[in-house]
Design a protein around this motif. Structure first.
Motif, short mmCIF file in Angstrom:
data_model
loop_
_atom_site.label_atom_id
_atom_site.label_comp_id
_atom_site.label_asym_id
_atom_site.label_seq_id
_atom_site.Cartn_x
_atom_site.Cartn_y
_atom_site.Cartn_z
N GLY A 154 0.55 -1.36 -0.05
CA GLY A 154 0.01 0.13 -0.46
C GLY A 154 0.89 1.30 -0.03
N ARG A 155 0.42 2.46 0.13
CA ARG A 155 0.90 3.34 0.90
C ARG A 155 0.94 3.96 2.44
NH1 ARG A 155 -0.87 3.44 -4.60
NH2 ARG A 155 0.84 4.11 -6.30
N PRO A 164 -0.37 8.46 14.45
CA PRO A 164 0.97 7.61 13.54
C PRO A 164 0.62 8.05 12.42
CG PRO A 164 0.69 6.46 15.54
CD PRO A 164 -0.70 7.55 15.24
N ASP A 165 1.29 8.15 11.32
CA ASP A 165 1.18 6.90 10.03
C ASP A 165 0.51 6.07 10.03
OD1 ASP A 165 2.66 9.43 9.41
OD2 ASP A 165 4.21 8.24 8.95
N ARG A 166 -0.80 6.18 8.94
CA ARG A 166 -1.38 5.10 8.08
C ARG A 166 -0.63 3.97 7.30
NH1 ARG A 166 -6.16 7.14 6.94
NH2 ARG A 166 -5.84 8.90 5.64
N LEU A 167 -1.32 2.93 6.69
CA LEU A 167 -0.98 2.03 5.59
C LEU A 167 -2.56 2.04 5.06
CD1 LEU A 167 1.05 0.09 4.03
CD2 LEU A 167 0.04 -1.31 5.52
N VAL A 168 -2.17 2.86 3.75
CA VAL A 168 -3.53 2.55 2.79
C VAL A 168 -3.07 1.66 1.99
CG1 VAL A 168 -4.79 3.27 1.71
CG2 VAL A 168 -4.18 4.98 3.55
N PRO A 169 -4.03 -0.01 2.07
CA PRO A 169 -3.53 -0.59 1.11
C PRO A 169 -3.76 -0.30 -0.08
CG PRO A 169 -4.89 -1.41 2.83
CD PRO A 169 -4.57 -0.43 3.28
N ILE A 170 -3.14 -1.22 -1.33
CA ILE A 170 -2.65 -0.42 -2.95
C ILE A 170 -4.94 -0.56 -3.39
CG2 ILE A 170 -2.24 -2.85 -3.85
CD1 ILE A 170 -0.19 -1.73 -5.16
N ASP A 171 -5.06 -2.16 -2.18
CA ASP A 171 -6.40 -1.97 -3.58
C ASP A 171 -7.27 -2.99 -2.00
OD1 ASP A 171 -6.30 -4.70 -3.01
OD2 ASP A 171 -5.02 -5.44 -5.33
#
Length: 453
Positions: A154-155, A164-171
């Motif tokens: 992801g991003r 804290p920063d988040r992980l946003v999945p690619i799909d």
């Protein structure tokens, strides 16, 4: 005075050295990373410049002993003989030299931690696995293994709320769905090519169950090579993503409420002629018996983080009970049926993930299986149902890192195998991580594991 280890002075140059120097020049390599895995499961290292590479292949690079008392939050723990006084060498294995396609101008080698006289250091994880392999050989066996890792692609984005920063999945594609293949296609092709360039033979790939979740497996190898491969795999998965302005994490549970990332460990035992697990007899049963007998303690090494135990829950296909069964994906030890006429049967240890140090994890698994063979341990009944459907019948695995560490401390065989310095440091590092994340908001834990692994 030279800093060359005394034991290295009497050795002839390694036959790989000339090839490495020639390759580095031909491929335009400027820095060669000497990599190792620490007690926190973090891949660390230092890099030698090409101009000093010939020397550093022999002497290694100086390194403080304290780094093996550092946890995954870079918090140094008080461990005797791992403080500000003392030095080891990061000594690379020339046979493991590979270019890093995701980092043009760089290459890497897997490394041992050695004393100043060139002898193995008691806290070197790679040496622990080498010693386990040697012990197994005294019984006439070699182990072939492969990690089967999952990761989330992801991003990494700032949290709008300031957390804290988040992980946003690619799909948000479905498991095995064609849209998942297409969304991650460019990344996946780059990853496959990078792994193949490093000698890691890709076996299978598919989009997995959770948002952005991927699974890509590489071919099995002898135990030490398998662990080395997993270090390179972890570095490459993340490195390729970074070069593409994405973020990949192999953390066991980077997203709350979503599928976790395992690194199931596949195992087969060989004598001089064949895979002895193919016989389906006493050796197979006793090896499984050893794994199950030591499994509560093993989880402290194969599932080496606080975050691991968010994944190890019932009915999640990650295994939560110390049972075995043929093709049972809720069993801790799955007996895998072979693929086709040329396929080889193997065992799959499901409570295993990429936050573990692969050398300690695989070495401990060897010791457990070998103990089963030597003591002819009975694995108990084979289970052909989800063990969670039979409450109270089967042993539940530890539900937290602290519980797993308690089990490890109580396991005399594994504690003896680890040795005084290594076990003291490992327990100190892991206990400190349990304390550091206790009482914190879950987002803090998820962020740091997503960031590190």
């Amino acid at each position: 005075m030279t800093d060359r280890p005394a034991a290295a002075k009497s050795h002839q140059p390694d036959p790989h050295v000339r090839r490495i120097l020639e390759r580095a020049e031909l491929e335009g390599v400027e820095l060669v990373r000497f990599l190792y895995a620490d007690h926190g499961g973090v891949i660390r290292g230092k890099a030698a410049s090409r101009s000093r590479l010939a020397e550093r292949l022999t002497t290694g690079i100086g390194h403080t002993v304290a780094m093996m008392a550092m946890n995954m939050l870079d918090q140094l723990q008080e461990v005797e003989h791992m403080g500000p006084v003392g030095e080891v060498r990061i000594v690379p294995d020339p046979a493991t030299y590979v270019p890093l396609p995701h980092a043009p101008g760089a290459a890497a080698m897997l490394s041992d931690l050695r004393r100043l006289d060139g002898s193995p250091w008691d806290a070197c994880p790679r040496t622990f696995l080498k010693d386990a392999v040697a012990e197994l050989a005294t019984e006439g066996y070699t182990l072939v293994a492969a990690f089967e890792p999952e990761f989330t692609l992801g991003r990494r984005l700032p949290d709008p709320a300031g957390g804290p920063d988040r992980l946003v999945p690619i799909d948000d594609s479905l498991c095995y769905a064609g849209t998942g293949f297409d969304t991650a296609h460019d990344y996946t092709i780059k990853l496959v090519r990078a792994l193949e360039t490093q000698g890691l033979r890709v076996e299978h790939y598919h989009p997995e169950l959770g948002p952005g979740q991927q699974e890509l497996s590489v071919r099995h190898a002898a135990a030490l090579r398998a662990a080395d491969n997993h270090v390179l795999y972890r570095e490459t998965v993340r490195g390729v993503a970074m070069r593409m302005a994405m973020w990949a994490t192999l953390a066991p549970k980077p997203l709350a409420g979503q599928a976790g990332n395992g690194a199931h460990l596949h195992l087969s035992l060989w004598d001089d002629t064949h895979n002895v697990f193919a016989d389906g007899g006493e050796v197979l049963e006793c090896f499984i018996g050893g794994l199950l007998a030591h499994l509560p303690a093993l989880t402290a090494l194969t599932c080496g983080s606080v975050n691991s135990f968010r994944r190890l829950s019932p009915r999640a296909w990650s295994s939560a009970y110390a049972v075995h069964g043929p093709d049972n994906r809720e069993a801790a030890v799955r007996i895998c049926s072979p693929l086709g006429e040329t396929g080889e049967p193997n065992l799959e240890l499901k409570p295993s993930d990429s936050s573990a140090n692969p050398y300690l994890s695989l070495g401990a698994v060897i010791h457990a299986g070998l103990d089963g063979i030597r003591r002819k341990l009975d694995p108990g009944e084979s289970v052909d149902v989800d063990p969670d459907t039979r409450p109270g019948r089967y042993q539940r695995l530890p539900a937290s890192l602290d519980e797993a560490l308690d089990a490890l401390e109580a396991d005399e065989m594994l504690m003896e195998a680890l040795g005084p310095l290594r076990r003291t440091a490992y327990l100190a590092v892991k206990r400190s991580e349990a304390v550091a994340f206790s009482g914190m908001d879950p987002s803090y834990e998820l962020f740091h594991h997503m960031r590190v692994f």
